[in-house]
Design an enzyme around this catalytic site. Structure first.
Site, PDB file in Angstrom:
ATOM      1  N   ASP A 121      22.927  62.279  42.396  1.00  0.00           N
ATOM      2  CA  ASP A 121      21.619  62.047  43.012  1.00  0.00           C
ATOM      3  C   ASP A 121      21.438  60.609  43.478  1.00  0.00           C
ATOM      4  O   ASP A 121      20.976  60.360  44.591  1.00  0.00           O
ATOM      5  CB  ASP A 121      20.509  62.369  42.010  1.00  0.00           C
ATOM      6  CG  ASP A 121      20.169  63.849  41.962  1.00  0.00           C
ATOM      7  OD1 ASP A 121      20.734  64.619  42.754  1.00  0.00           O
ATOM      8  OD2 ASP A 121      19.347  64.243  41.114  1.00  0.00           O
ATOM      9  N   HIS A 170      22.124  71.327  41.872  1.00  0.00           N
ATOM     10  CA  HIS A 170      21.670  70.091  41.247  1.00  0.00           C
ATOM     11  C   HIS A 170      22.867  69.170  41.072  1.00  0.00           C
ATOM     12  O   HIS A 170      24.014  69.526  41.372  1.00  0.00           O
ATOM     13  CB  HIS A 170      20.971  70.371  39.920  1.00  0.00           C
ATOM     14  CG  HIS A 170      19.564  70.843  40.079  1.00  0.00           C
ATOM     15  ND1 HIS A 170      18.564  70.045  40.601  1.00  0.00           N
ATOM     16  CD2 HIS A 170      18.977  72.048  39.817  1.00  0.00           C
ATOM     17  CE1 HIS A 170      17.430  70.722  40.640  1.00  0.00           C
ATOM     18  NE2 HIS A 170      17.655  71.942  40.173  1.00  0.00           N
TER      19      HIS A 170
END
Length: 364
Positions: free
Chosen positions: A164, A134
């Protein structure tokens, strides 16, 4: 579907439903007029829609078609759309699209001009390519996470803006638009390997340039832009809220010092030995007034002192209201399309389901 006057009008893209960078990238492209159809698994097939991770906003401006790509008929329908589209974006681990029978080779065989955009954390190759991860993990191997936070203690857990969205979604968009322009010129499609670790490393370019010149110390809270400088950090105010100070230039620094009532201190802004005492003075001064009092005091100056606003407060700031930075749709506050183009306004539409038959007919 979008109108005809937006800057990306005429570009047709498929979005394989995902979380993380993919829906934001699709949202931003759709805001600029790209016609994007989100391919989602039917709710009965398992995960269904990703509305629980921001779909009310992140899925705006595009239609959704429900297909189960494990079924031959649905897979063939996707390939029918590939023949009619300019490209596709997906966020599976490497090899998943190939196992489903809709990998880049298959798609490019159906449409030689097709752009196959792949978004992953670790990239399509390398020893970590097939591992889970992540945002915080991707930041950790680029040097970015180590550079954040206080000198003593672990790095902070950041929002997923740098990884991200910065290193992921923005580089996916950049890669897709670059490849689409190339396809218009050459008639040749290609694969875009958008990798968050690659993107974050690129975002760190300035600091990697500074380090060998002695302009950046490889330790957190030791440099000009990482909280060490007393004139580039946040301070607590009398009401427990905070202001952000960013007066890097001497003339702006002078205005900030004057506003704090400390002009008699004769600070040498660039003397690092004096930074601890300077920070202590600034901290004590800011504790004498509430955040909004300081904001009002510095509002008409170039001292680069601004209030640290909550998400609840930010849409009501006078500057954001004047620019229409935030809008409210269906009771939800969200960003307006950005950036702004002088000849075209961004467009926002409702997320809406469409049948595969309707879509193929529309794209024929």
């Amino acid at each position: 579907m979008t109108g005809k006057s937006e800057p990306l009008a005429g570009i047709r893209l498929l979005e394989i439903d995902a979380i993380g960078p993919v829906p934001l990238a699709a949202m931003l492209l759709a805001d600029m007029g790209a016609e994007i159809v989100r391919i989602a698994r039917p709710p009965s097939a398992g995960a269904g829609d990703w509305d629980d991770v921001g779909g009310d906003v992140l899925h705006r401006s595009r239609a959704v078609v429900y297909l189960d790509l494990k079924k031959d008929a649905d897979r063939e329908q996707l390939l029918d759309l590939v023949e009619r589209a300019d490209g596709l974006i997906e966020g599976y681990r490497p090899g998943v699209m190939e196992r489903l029978g809709v990998g880049p080779d298959v798609c490019l065989a159906r449409n030689p001009r097709f752009i196959f955009g792949r978004m992953t954390g670790w990239g399509q190759s390398g020893p970590l390519a097939l591992r889970a991860g992540h945002d915080i993990n991707y930041l950790s191997i680029t040097g970015a996470l180590h550079a954040m936070g206080e000198r003593h203690g672990p790095p902070p857990v950041p929002l997923n803006l740098v990884g991200d969205y910065g290193g992921g979604a923005m580089f996916l968009i950049f890669g897709m638009l670059s490849a689409l322009l190339a396809a218009q010129r050459t008639g040749q499609g290609q694969v875009v390997d958008a990798c968050i670790t690659d993107g974050v490393a690129s975002l760190m370019s300035l600091f990697y340039a500074w380090q060998p010149k002695g302009l950046w110390v490889d330790a957190p809270e030791s440099n000009l832009l990482d909280g060490a400088a007393p004139f580039y950090r946040c301070y607590e105010c009398a009401d427990g809220r905070h202001v952000a100070v960013g007066c890097l230039e001497p003339k702006f620094f002078a205005q900030m010092v004057e506003g704090l009532g400390l002009s008699d201190r004769q600070y040498d802004q660039n003397d690092r030995n004096g930074w601890p005492a300077m920070q202590s003075d600034f901290a004590a001064a800011f504790l004498t007034k509430a955040r909004d009092e300081w904001a009002a005091l510095f509002a008409a100056s170039d001292a680069c002192v601004t209030p640290v606003l909550s998400m609840e407060e930010a849409p009501h700031h006078a500057h954001n209201e004047a620019r229409g930075t935030f809008i409210r749709r269906n009771g939800i506050v969200q960003s307006a399309p950005a950036p702004r183009l002088s000849l075209n306004a961004g467009v926002i539409g409702e997320p809406s389901p469409i049948s595969i038959a309707e879509l193929i007919a529309d794209w024929s």
